[in-house]
Enzyme design. Structure first.
Site, mmCIF file in Angstrom:
data_model
loop_
_atom_site.group_PDB
_atom_site.id
_atom_site.type_symbol
_atom_site.label_atom_id
_atom_site.label_comp_id
_atom_site.label_asym_id
_atom_site.label_seq_id
_atom_site.Cartn_x
_atom_site.Cartn_y
_atom_site.Cartn_z
ATOM 1 N N CYS A 56 0.872 -1.169 0.000
ATOM 2 C CA CYS A 56 0.000 0.000 0.000
ATOM 3 C C CYS A 56 0.905 1.213 0.000
ATOM 4 C CB CYS A 56 -0.922 0.044 1.217
ATOM 5 S SG CYS A 56 -1.879 1.582 1.294
ATOM 6 N N CYS A 75 -0.660 4.265 2.424
ATOM 7 C CA CYS A 75 -0.564 4.196 3.883
ATOM 8 C C CYS A 75 -0.307 2.760 4.287
ATOM 9 C CB CYS A 75 -1.808 4.771 4.555
ATOM 10 S SG CYS A 75 -3.365 4.095 3.967
ATOM 11 N N SER A 76 -1.357 2.030 4.629
ATOM 12 C CA SER A 76 -1.145 0.701 5.187
ATOM 13 C C SER A 76 -2.374 -0.163 4.979
ATOM 14 C CB SER A 76 -0.877 0.830 6.682
ATOM 15 O OG SER A 76 -1.953 1.537 7.266
ATOM 16 N N CYS A 77 -3.111 0.086 3.893
ATOM 17 C CA CYS A 77 -4.304 -0.707 3.634
ATOM 18 C C CYS A 77 -3.916 -2.181 3.543
ATOM 19 C CB CYS A 77 -4.968 -0.261 2.333
ATOM 20 S SG CYS A 77 -5.442 1.470 2.346
#
Lengths: 138, 215
Positions: free
Chosen positions: B114, B117-119
């Site tokens: 991702c 961000c941090s999906c």
């Protein structure tokens, strides 16, 4: 203060389990406050305070505005963004009003308030999980 | 108090200054919501124990093992990941809508990142590991996937295998369906699930290249 939570104890367990990430939930918190921030936000979502993508959008904003090409303390940096996203969203929603939250942050920073709000005292540490009965004052 | 600042000087429109101590911020947020009776500690504890005990890569492993043993399920899974996962296993929740399952084959290797961000597909993989969220992984795997897999993860992908970097976005969460390791014919679904690693479902591991005896 009657509200207590055993998050800090849970985190101690979690960090031990990280030695076996495939078995447990694989939670990668470096400090209890990160778990607290995580759990608070997910609970807000579950209680319908916002849609998940509303929070996601704030998180992306927070990360974008602060990104550094550096992975030292990656978890700390990440959950700082997480807090910022939650604070901003709740403020825009009017859940957090004025400087109420900032004042409270300062009270925790200065020690005026402390973690005893959350951490179950040593004297009743073994009663906190399943026997709440005698803790309630009506 | 040592924090004498004009209200907006450090806040820049944020309700809490960004440089405040994060531990104090986390405590303040939780205690504020609880005192206003917007949340309860029980609700928060429930979330922690959910993510501690029930939501993690074992879930994804069960999905993968089902796909390995049931061709119809595999087809449904590749067609609509979220629905197939929810229907068969009931795994759903935040970060669980729009899960797209991508299949590794002899010729194609998928790896997930991702860049925003941090999906990450929480219901099947739990929370992402630290490295997944770190800026170095998020940029390197896009720039030079083959080298990053080799140098950072010790995974050598043959030159004739195409690498597809799947950039998870705010809309879509990817999960990799790894290839079934050689030598696993006749193994039960639960024994197969035990072979599936979290990393193989992110695509930074490729157990399908190995014989089961080597895993």
């Amino acid at each position: 203060m009657t509200d207590t939570t055993d998050l800090d104890g849970i985190i101690a367990d979690l960090r031990e389990r990280e030695a076996f990430p495939e078995r447990g939930g694989d939670l990668s918190f470096d400090a209890p406050w990160q778990a607290r921030a995580f759990a608070t936000v997910v609970t807000l979502y579950r209680q319908g305070f916002f849609e998940w993508n509303e929070f996601q959008a704030r998180l992306i904003e927070a990360i974008k505005s602060a990104e550094q090409a550096d992975d030292t303390d990656a978890e700390e940096v990440y959950y700082r963004h997480w807090l910022e996203a939650a604070e901003d969203l709740l403020s825009d929603q009017g859940v957090v009003v004025g400087d109420e939250l900032e004042r409270r942050v300062r009270e925790f920073e200065s020690g005026e308030r402390d973690a005893s709000e959350f951490v179950v005292g040593v004297d009743h540490a073994h009663t906190h999980t399943h026997s709440h009965d005698h803790d309630h004052n009506h | 108090m040592s924090h004498d600042r004009t209200p907006d000087e450090n806040r820049n429109g944020h309700p809490v200054p960004r440089d405040a101590d994060p531990q104090a911020r986390a405590r303040a947020l939780q205690s504020y919501l609880i005192e206003k009776e917007l949340l309860t500690t029980d609700q928060i504890d429930e979330v922690m124990s959910l993510y501690e005990d029930e939501i993690g890569p074992r879930n994804g492993a069960r999905v993968v093992a089902r796909a390995w043993t049931d061709a119809d399920y595999r087809e449904r899974l590749l067609e609509d990941g979220s629905v197939a996962i929810d229907e068969a296993f009931g795994y759903t929740g935040p970060e669980g809508t729009d899960i797209v399952v991508v299949e590794n084959t002899d010729d194609v290797h998928n790896v997930v990142v991702c860049t925003l961000c941090s999906c990450y597909p929480w219901p099947v993989l739990g929370l992402p590991p630290t490295w997944y969220k770190s800026p170095p992984y998020r940029s390197k795997i896009v720039r030079s996937p083959r080298r990053t897999l080799r140098e950072e993860f010790g995974v050598n992908i043959d030159d004739d295998v195409e690498i597809r970097v799947r950039d998870t976005s705010a809309e879509v969460r990817y999960m990799v369906l790894p290839r079934r390791p050689v030598g696993t014919d006749g193994m039960s679904e639960s024994d197969l699930a035990a072979l599936v690693t979290r990393d193989s479902m992110i695509g930074v591991d490729r157990p399908g290249d190995e014989h089961v005896e080597e895993l």
